[in-house]
Design a protein around this motif. Sequence first.
Motif, PDB file in Angstrom:
ATOM      1  N   GLU A  88      22.940  38.818  34.443  1.00 41.73           N
ATOM      2  CA  GLU A  88      24.187  39.539  34.130  1.00 41.73           C
ATOM      3  C   GLU A  88      25.197  39.426  35.268  1.00 41.73           C
ATOM      4  OE1 GLU A  88      24.920  40.694  31.284  1.00 41.73           O
ATOM      5  OE2 GLU A  88      22.934  40.472  30.383  1.00 41.73           O
ATOM      6  N   LEU A  89      24.722  39.495  36.502  1.00 41.79           N
ATOM      7  CA  LEU A  89      25.625  39.356  37.644  1.00 41.79           C
ATOM      8  C   LEU A  89      26.193  37.940  37.714  1.00 41.79           C
ATOM      9  CD1 LEU A  89      23.646  41.337  40.392  1.00 41.79           C
ATOM     10  CD2 LEU A  89      25.663  42.095  39.110  1.00 41.79           C
ATOM     11  N   THR A  90      25.375  36.960  37.379  1.00 41.10           N
ATOM     12  CA  THR A  90      25.859  35.576  37.345  1.00 41.10           C
ATOM     13  C   THR A  90      26.928  35.411  36.275  1.00 41.10           C
ATOM     14  OG1 THR A  90      23.733  34.742  38.121  1.00 41.10           O
ATOM     15  CG2 THR A  90      25.189  33.170  37.025  1.00 41.10           C
ATOM     16  N   ALA A  91      26.725  36.058  35.119  1.00 38.07           N
ATOM     17  CA  ALA A  91      27.703  35.983  34.040  1.00 38.07           C
ATOM     18  C   ALA A  91      29.035  36.580  34.482  1.00 38.07           C
ATOM     19  CB  ALA A  91      27.179  36.715  32.802  1.00 38.07           C
ATOM     20  N   ILE A  92      28.986  37.667  35.235  1.00 41.11           N
ATOM     21  CA  ILE A  92      30.216  38.279  35.749  1.00 41.11           C
ATOM     22  C   ILE A  92      30.924  37.317  36.692  1.00 41.11           C
ATOM     23  CG2 ILE A  92      31.107  40.110  37.239  1.00 41.11           C
ATOM     24  CD1 ILE A  92      28.951  41.946  36.082  1.00 41.11           C
ATOM     25  N   ALA A  93      30.131  36.675  37.565  1.00 42.21           N
ATOM     26  CA  ALA A  93      30.715  35.733  38.527  1.00 42.21           C
ATOM     27  C   ALA A  93      31.337  34.539  37.813  1.00 42.21           C
ATOM     28  CB  ALA A  93      29.646  35.269  39.506  1.00 42.21           C
ATOM     29  N   LEU A  94      30.674  34.033  36.770  1.00 37.88           N
ATOM     30  CA  LEU A  94      31.206  32.894  36.012  1.00 37.88           C
ATOM     31  C   LEU A  94      32.492  33.276  35.293  1.00 37.88           C
ATOM     32  CD1 LEU A  94      27.913  31.367  34.527  1.00 37.88           C
ATOM     33  CD2 LEU A  94      29.401  30.358  36.286  1.00 37.88           C
ATOM     34  N   ALA A  95      32.512  34.490  34.722  1.00 39.58           N
ATOM     35  CA  ALA A  95      33.718  34.952  34.034  1.00 39.58           C
ATOM     36  C   ALA A  95      34.872  35.067  35.014  1.00 39.58           C
ATOM     37  CB  ALA A  95      33.456  36.296  33.365  1.00 39.58           C
ATOM     38  N   ALA A  96      34.528  35.464  36.233  1.00 37.76           N
ATOM     39  CA  ALA A  96      35.570  35.614  37.247  1.00 37.76           C
ATOM     40  C   ALA A  96      36.162  34.279  37.663  1.00 37.76           C
ATOM     41  CB  ALA A  96      35.005  36.323  38.473  1.00 37.76           C
ATOM     42  N   SER A  97      35.377  33.216  37.549  1.00 43.68           N
ATOM     43  CA  SER A  97      35.857  31.904  37.995  1.00 43.68           C
ATOM     44  C   SER A  97      36.487  31.090  36.877  1.00 43.68           C
ATOM     45  CB  SER A  97      34.702  31.104  38.603  1.00 43.68           C
ATOM     46  OG  SER A  97      33.684  30.886  37.629  1.00 43.68           O
ATOM     47  N   SER A  98      36.356  31.577  35.620  1.00 43.51           N
ATOM     48  CA  SER A  98      36.905  30.828  34.490  1.00 43.51           C
ATOM     49  C   SER A  98      38.347  31.232  34.228  1.00 43.51           C
ATOM     50  CB  SER A  98      36.060  31.084  33.237  1.00 43.51           C
ATOM     51  OG  SER A  98      36.133  32.459  32.884  1.00 43.51           O
ATOM     52  N   GLY A  99      39.034  30.430  33.428  1.00 43.73           N
ATOM     53  CA  GLY A  99      40.414  30.734  33.063  1.00 43.73           C
ATOM     54  C   GLY A  99      41.361  30.593  34.241  1.00 43.73           C
ATOM     55  N   GLN A 100      42.512  31.253  34.117  1.00 41.53           N
ATOM     56  CA  GLN A 100      43.528  31.175  35.161  1.00 41.53           C
ATOM     57  C   GLN A 100      42.987  31.781  36.456  1.00 41.53           C
ATOM     58  OE1 GLN A 100      47.221  32.889  34.015  1.00 41.53           O
ATOM     59  NE2 GLN A 100      48.227  32.513  35.967  1.00 41.53           N
ATOM     60  N   ARG A 101      43.236  31.117  37.526  1.00 48.90           N
ATOM     61  CA  ARG A 101      42.698  31.560  38.811  1.00 48.90           C
ATOM     62  C   ARG A 101      43.377  32.845  39.257  1.00 48.90           C
ATOM     63  NH1 ARG A 101      39.684  29.580  42.813  1.00 48.90           N
ATOM     64  NH2 ARG A 101      40.082  30.222  44.959  1.00 48.90           N
ATOM     65  N   LEU A 102      42.573  33.848  39.550  1.00 44.95           N
ATOM     66  CA  LEU A 102      43.078  35.130  40.024  1.00 44.95           C
ATOM     67  C   LEU A 102      43.061  35.136  41.545  1.00 44.95           C
ATOM     68  CD1 LEU A 102      43.935  38.081  39.337  1.00 44.95           C
ATOM     69  CD2 LEU A 102      41.505  38.674  39.478  1.00 44.95           C
ATOM     70  N   PRO A 103      44.204  35.311  42.188  1.00 45.55           N
ATOM     71  CA  PRO A 103      44.216  35.354  43.657  1.00 45.55           C
ATOM     72  C   PRO A 103      43.313  36.480  44.157  1.00 45.55           C
ATOM     73  CG  PRO A 103      46.444  35.173  42.792  1.00 45.55           C
ATOM     74  CD  PRO A 103      45.555  35.448  41.627  1.00 45.55           C
ATOM     75  N   LYS A 104      42.484  36.168  45.136  1.00 43.55           N
ATOM     76  CA  LYS A 104      41.523  37.145  45.649  1.00 43.55           C
ATOM     77  C   LYS A 104      41.599  37.195  47.175  1.00 43.55           C
ATOM     78  CE  LYS A 104      38.093  35.095  43.407  1.00 43.55           C
ATOM     79  NZ  LYS A 104      38.744  34.290  42.369  1.00 43.55           N
ATOM     80  N   ALA A 105      41.204  38.342  47.693  1.00 43.86           N
ATOM     81  CA  ALA A 105      41.152  38.509  49.151  1.00 43.86           C
ATOM     82  C   ALA A 105      40.001  39.439  49.486  1.00 43.86           C
ATOM     83  CB  ALA A 105      42.466  39.083  49.672  1.00 43.86           C
ATOM     84  N   ARG A 106      39.337  39.167  50.599  1.00 43.44           N
ATOM     85  CA  ARG A 106      38.207  39.998  51.022  1.00 43.44           C
ATOM     86  C   ARG A 106      38.600  40.984  52.120  1.00 43.44           C
ATOM     87  NH1 ARG A 106      33.485  38.778  48.876  1.00 43.44           N
ATOM     88  NH2 ARG A 106      33.181  36.761  47.860  1.00 43.44           N
ATOM     89  N   ARG A 107      39.784  40.819  52.682  1.00 43.31           N
ATOM     90  CA  ARG A 107      40.273  41.745  53.710  1.00 43.31           C
ATOM     91  C   ARG A 107      41.619  42.294  53.278  1.00 43.31           C
ATOM     92  NH1 ARG A 107      41.922  39.164  57.694  1.00 43.31           N
ATOM     93  NH2 ARG A 107      41.895  40.860  59.203  1.00 43.31           N
ATOM     94  N   TRP A 108      41.902  43.511  53.706  1.00 48.98           N
ATOM     95  CA  TRP A 108      43.157  44.157  53.332  1.00 48.98           C
ATOM     96  C   TRP A 108      44.357  43.349  53.798  1.00 48.98           C
ATOM     97  CZ3 TRP A 108      45.601  47.239  50.266  1.00 48.98           C
ATOM     98  CH2 TRP A 108      46.841  47.764  50.625  1.00 48.98           C
ATOM     99  N   GLN A 109      44.325  42.899  55.037  1.00 49.25           N
ATOM    100  CA  GLN A 109      45.469  42.155  55.556  1.00 49.25           C
ATOM    101  C   GLN A 109      45.662  40.850  54.791  1.00 49.25           C
ATOM    102  OE1 GLN A 109      47.729  43.384  57.809  1.00 49.25           O
ATOM    103  NE2 GLN A 109      48.857  41.610  57.006  1.00 49.25           N
ATOM    104  N   SER A 110      44.548  40.223  54.396  1.00 50.90           N
ATOM    105  CA  SER A 110      44.654  38.992  53.616  1.00 50.90           C
ATOM    106  C   SER A 110      45.306  39.257  52.262  1.00 50.90           C
ATOM    107  CB  SER A 110      43.271  38.378  53.409  1.00 50.90           C
ATOM    108  OG  SER A 110      42.685  38.035  54.638  1.00 50.90           O
TER     109      SER A 110
END
Length: 555
Positions: A88-110
């Motif tokens: 299930e966690l893998t499915a979430i990760a795959l869904a997150a990587s599919s379709g239009q790319r969503l800009p992501k950041a791991r730090r607040w400043q980023s």
Amino acid sequence: MIYAFVKKGSFQDSVSLMIISRKLSESADVDEVSVMMGTPANKSLLEATGFWHPDFAAATPNDICAAVRTHVENPTIVELMSKQLDVELTAIALAASSGQRLPKARRWQSACDKLPDANLLLVSVAGEYAAGVAEQGLRSGKNVMMFSDNVPVADEIALKQLARENGLIVMGPDCGTAMIAGAPLAFANVLPKGNIGIIGASGTGIQELASQIALHGQGVSHAIGLGGRDLSADIGGISALSALEILTADEQSKVLAFVSKPPAPAVRQKVIAAMQTIAKPVVALFLGAKIEQRHEGNVWLASTLAEAAQLAVRLASVSEVAQNQPDVAGTKISGLYAGGTLAAEAAMLLAEQLGVETDAHHHNGVMLNTCGHLIIDLGDDVYTLGRPHPMIDPTTRSIEIEKLIKKTDVGVLLLDVVLGFGACSDPAGAVVDAVNKVRCARGEQHPLVVIATLTGTEKDPQCRSEQADALLNADIVVMNTLEEALLLACHLITRKPASSVLPRPALLDGAKVINIGLRSFALDLQSTGVPVVQYQWAPVAGGNAHLASLLKQLN
């Protein structure tokens, strides 16, 4: 029997884990599965609901705690559930990587660097961490919407005071809905653009009110949520006052609609007082509250969501017409009606808005005569004695209209134009001739706004659309109903000058969002073209409050 395991360092949002819990609970030989992050609040919940296991004691807020309740002994169930959780966690990760790319950041400043003009932080993390995240956003000059609930009252007060001091707003905590310049924030709908601005305590009230407005053919400029506790005595309506100021400064929002459960009495008084300082009509719905007076200045009180929507739509239509009318010097309303029933309804509606009584005797056709306002039924016997009814021969009314040359205190004239068999062949033409004489004689110093309603159909001998065109071409306003006509008349004679110009928040030009928490919210924003960055937040220092405090001091 409870089996348990901990998955280290795999932070997920609570909604995703709830869905996973439901899916895993459908497995054979399983009664129920609970999957949660190892936060202190979740640990307490696991214990309270009977899912506690000693293995959870060492789990951190960045660890997933999975508890499996079964009715039979099954030592292999942990391995099976662990594998299914990974799927299930893998499915979430795959869904997150599919379709239009969503800009992501791991730090607040980023996140801030990726969207440097971000003006809104959307927060849906666990309540025990939401306040700290929201404060970070406010101190970076961003408005905040807190979908998160279970935030302490003291934190809410501090956040909202900080926001107000810096010209920002906190929507929430427990704010389910907002729509800013078309941006769907959390639970939202696709709405036509319009001139009604909505303020609501939480979620579905805003959604239903906005949907009803759309069904009536009008649109919404913005919808601002406040959170379920904002109108309590503890919070004092801090965000409500900010929201009123924001929409007051918005030229697009011609009418405001406010919906909530009944506020604390002192807060209600404060909010109503703020509404009455606004040079815009306001519809207020405090669900379940007893209404003793329907109309308080520019504030209209409604009993239901449907009524509030109808009022807002009606006032919005009136406001659209009013903005094209001149400011009137005269503050009195005169109504000269050929139809007795129409005169009676006009008098009733005007009396309601003025807070007075209609004339009980109707002497000489007078249906209302108070404070200089006058509504007359020109079909009364006194006017038809030896003369044709004014619907047959409009001369009687033309004479009465021309008397307004000297009555410069009258700023608005109300009329009916009745079509059909037996009526004058061109009633609009007679009205236009008389009105033109009055306007010419009074000059620009004493403008007269004339508002007419039409009774009849397109198939009538006079043709409704042709009569309407004749009136409109003579700068006579044509309204669909008497109610709209009376609303417009009262609006014109009581119209306030525009409030001192407040700075218009950049937020109203379009939301630019940093989303922390539910990824689906970011995807919804992205699908509508709203700039958004997904900040992949996780508790600082593994959720160790003492260590997090030390790190904050170092920064």
